[in-house]
Design a protein around this motif. Structure first.
Motif, PDB file in Angstrom:
ATOM      1  N   ASP A   1     -86.158  12.729  -7.340  1.00 28.42           N
ATOM      2  CA  ASP A   1     -85.630  12.530  -5.982  1.00 28.42           C
ATOM      3  C   ASP A   1     -85.266  13.900  -5.400  1.00 28.42           C
ATOM      4  O   ASP A   1     -84.150  14.140  -4.937  1.00 28.42           O
ATOM      5  CB  ASP A   1     -84.436  11.578  -5.977  1.00 28.42           C
TER       6      ASP A   1
ATOM      7  N   SER B   1     -84.428  17.074  -3.534  1.00 24.54           N
ATOM      8  CA  SER B   1     -83.689  17.177  -2.271  1.00 24.54           C
ATOM      9  C   SER B   1     -84.503  17.821  -1.145  1.00 24.54           C
ATOM     10  O   SER B   1     -84.257  17.532   0.019  1.00 24.54           O
ATOM     11  CB  SER B   1     -82.386  17.943  -2.480  1.00 24.54           C
TER      12      SER B   1
ATOM     13  N   LYS C   1     -74.267   7.314   3.528  1.00 24.54           N
ATOM     14  CA  LYS C   1     -74.822   6.361   2.554  1.00 24.54           C
ATOM     15  C   LYS C   1     -73.882   5.177   2.306  1.00 24.54           C
ATOM     16  O   LYS C   1     -73.383   4.973   1.211  1.00 24.54           O
ATOM     17  CB  LYS C   1     -75.177   7.058   1.253  1.00 24.54           C
TER      18      LYS C   1
ATOM     19  N   HIS D   1     -75.985   3.124  -0.154  1.00 18.45           N
ATOM     20  CA  HIS D   1     -75.327   3.759  -1.302  1.00 18.45           C
ATOM     21  C   HIS D   1     -75.829   3.149  -2.608  1.00 18.45           C
ATOM     22  O   HIS D   1     -76.138   3.863  -3.564  1.00 18.45           O
ATOM     23  CB  HIS D   1     -73.811   3.607  -1.191  1.00 18.45           C
ATOM     24  N   ASP D   2     -75.909   1.830  -2.644  1.00 17.47           N
ATOM     25  CA  ASP D   2     -76.362   1.147  -3.860  1.00 17.47           C
ATOM     26  C   ASP D   2     -77.774   1.579  -4.240  1.00 17.47           C
ATOM     27  O   ASP D   2     -78.064   1.804  -5.418  1.00 17.47           O
ATOM     28  CB  ASP D   2     -76.324  -0.370  -3.669  1.00 17.47           C
TER      29      ASP D   2
ATOM     30  N   ASN E   1     -79.230   4.389  -3.400  1.00 19.11           N
ATOM     31  CA  ASN E   1     -79.211   5.810  -3.756  1.00 19.11           C
ATOM     32  C   ASN E   1     -78.731   6.013  -5.195  1.00 19.11           C
ATOM     33  O   ASN E   1     -79.152   6.945  -5.868  1.00 19.11           O
ATOM     34  CB  ASN E   1     -78.337   6.585  -2.774  1.00 19.11           C
ATOM     35  N   GLU E   2     -77.837   5.144  -5.664  1.00 18.49           N
ATOM     36  CA  GLU E   2     -77.351   5.177  -7.048  1.00 18.49           C
ATOM     37  C   GLU E   2     -78.199   4.234  -7.877  1.00 18.49           C
ATOM     38  O   GLU E   2     -77.696   3.342  -8.536  1.00 18.49           O
ATOM     39  CB  GLU E   2     -75.870   4.755  -7.080  1.00 18.49           C
ATOM     40  N   HIS E   3     -79.465   4.427  -7.863  1.00 20.79           N
ATOM     41  CA  HIS E   3     -80.475   3.487  -8.310  1.00 20.79           C
ATOM     42  C   HIS E   3     -80.608   3.244  -9.798  1.00 20.79           C
ATOM     43  O   HIS E   3     -81.314   2.339 -10.208  1.00 20.79           O
ATOM     44  CB  HIS E   3     -81.829   3.908  -7.765  1.00 20.79           C
ATOM     45  N   GLY E   4     -79.994   4.022 -10.637  1.00 19.32           N
ATOM     46  CA  GLY E   4     -80.202   3.844 -12.070  1.00 19.32           C
ATOM     47  C   GLY E   4     -81.635   4.164 -12.440  1.00 19.32           C
ATOM     48  O   GLY E   4     -82.131   5.230 -12.131  1.00 19.32           O
TER      49      GLY E   4
ATOM     50  N   ASP F   1     -84.071   3.804   0.337  1.00 16.67           N
ATOM     51  CA  ASP F   1     -82.736   4.040   0.890  1.00 16.67           C
ATOM     52  C   ASP F   1     -82.830   4.579   2.322  1.00 16.67           C
ATOM     53  O   ASP F   1     -82.074   4.173   3.196  1.00 16.67           O
ATOM     54  CB  ASP F   1     -81.888   4.941  -0.016  1.00 16.67           C
TER      55      ASP F   1
END
Length: 163
Positions: free
Chosen positions: A83, A85, A116, A121-122, A124-127, A135
């Motif tokens: 991901d 930047s 986010k 936000h969820d 983006n914090e994708h695991g 996102d």
């Protein structure tokens, strides 16, 4: 191509229309005290009816899914996994959605991309899942649906010569 296909694709990736509508409500409630969640859901669905929005979602979601299956060529595969930047193609694609309703969509997208909130936000914090595009696409959808509501505000100030 249809709204139903796009809605199913979003759901398969963990995004419900109502979750996008919650973001729209967050963006617009201060300007429209009478705004309801139903209004926001209707606005999101209206944006999703646009063919160009559907095509954008198909493209971004497909790239995320291909990256998860490790089917992209290098170095794109590594960029997606990290991901990266400086990889701005995801934002560029999402901006196509925001432009459907003008400049207010663009400024709302910038806010959502930075803050986010909610399902953004969820994602983006994708695991282990890859949501490089999703996102931003959800932020673009929320920004466009929010802008649609702003443009339809019947309480907007009238100026001399307005038709």
């Amino acid at each position: 191509m249809s709204y139903e296909i796009v809605e199913a694709m979003l759901a398969r990736r963990g995004v419900q229309i109502e979750a996008i509508a919650e973001i729209v409500y967050h963006l617009q409630k201060g300007y429209h005290p009478e705004l309801t969640m139903d209004d926001c859901v209707i606005s999101v669905k209206s944006v999703l009816q646009k063919r160009e929005v559907q095509y954008t979602l198909y493209t971004g979601i497909a790239l995320d899914e291909l990256a998860e299956k490790r089917l992209l060529p290098q170095p794109l595969q590594a960029i997606m996994e990290a991901d990266e930047s400086l990889y701005g193609v995801d934002e560029t694609l999402a901006l196509g959605i925001t432009h459907v309703f003008g400049m207010i969509g663009l400024t709302s997208f910038g806010y959502l991309d930075k803050e986010k909130i909610g399902v953004i936000h969820d994602l983006n914090e994708h695991g282990s899942a890859i949501h490089v595009f999703l996102d931003d696409l959800v932020a673009g959808l929320a920004a466009a649906a929010s802008a649609r509501i702003a443009h339809k505000n019947i309480k907007a100030k009238k100026y001399p010569g307005d038709v």
